[in-house]
Design an enzyme around this catalytic site. Structure first.
Site, mmCIF file in Angstrom:
data_model
loop_
_atom_site.group_PDB
_atom_site.id
_atom_site.type_symbol
_atom_site.label_atom_id
_atom_site.label_comp_id
_atom_site.label_asym_id
_atom_site.label_seq_id
_atom_site.Cartn_x
_atom_site.Cartn_y
_atom_site.Cartn_z
ATOM 1 C CB CYS A 130 -5.050 -0.248 2.477
ATOM 2 S SG CYS A 130 -3.939 -0.658 3.824
ATOM 3 C CB CYS A 158 -0.895 -0.007 1.246
ATOM 4 S SG CYS A 158 -1.818 1.525 1.470
ATOM 5 C CB CYS A 163 -0.268 2.328 5.810
ATOM 6 S SG CYS A 163 -1.027 0.746 5.331
ATOM 7 C CB CYS A 223 -9.242 -3.428 -11.722
ATOM 8 S SG CYS A 223 -8.782 -2.367 -13.077
HETATM 9 ZN ZN LIG Z 1 -2.643 1.198 3.625
#
Ligand SMILES: [Zn+2]
Length: 164
Positions: free
Chosen positions: A130, A82, A85, A153
């Site tokens: 996320c 991600c 984070c 996607c």
């Molecule tokens: Zn994240």
């Protein structure tokens, strides 16, 4: 006739208020909330941490231009994290070329993403984000390859790639 009308009204009004309750929170939430307190930043804090382009994707559920991300062609072994984070979201062994112009995966790392339904294009789509910071990643469709049949996607800007 009167009886018919009143019966319709009787059904319609409770149905409408029920729908209002369901859809209102979705319109208010521009992006998903972080599940962990330490990733619950304000808009300004996120703006300070991210580039304007990445902020638009992760925090305003934006979509990058197709074929604009280098990660679309990334073929090395490694992990996609991600961009908000750094949580590991996808492994390269679940990545495939969907031909759409966005990095595509047929499965995510278990527990790393959560989904919600969005109506941005009127037709309901399944948004995913996320699970730690709530950053928007992309949409998941049911036209992917086996064994899952899923197509995650993903916006390339929402990811960072760490080769093995
Ligand atoms: Zn994240």
């Amino acid at each position: 006739m009167n009886q018919f009308l009143s019966r319709r009204t009787f059904i319609l009004i409770p149905t409408m208020s029920f729908l209002k309750i369901i859809f209102k929170p979705m319109q208010v939430l521009a992006s998903s909330l972080a599940s962990k307190e330490e990733w619950n930043f304000s808009k300004d804090e996120w703006k300070a941490r991210l580039s304007p382009e990445t902020y638009y994707i992760l925090r305003e559920e934006g979509t990058e231009r197709a074929f604009s991300s280098q990660l679309n062609n990334e073929k090395r072994k490694g992990i996609f994290h991600c961009a908000g984070c750094d949580l590991p979201l996808f492994s390269s062994d679940k990545k495939y070329d969907s031909g759409t112009g966005w990095p595509s995966f047929w499965d995510s790392i278990q527990g790393s993403v959560e989904t919600k339904v969005d109506f941005k294009l009127i037709v309901p789509r399944t948004e995913y984000h996320c699970s730690r910071c709530g950053g928007h990643q992309g949409h998941v469709f049911n036209d992917g390859p086996l064994p899952t049949g899923k197509r995650y996607c993903n916006n390339g800007l929402a990811l960072t790639f760490v080769p093995d």
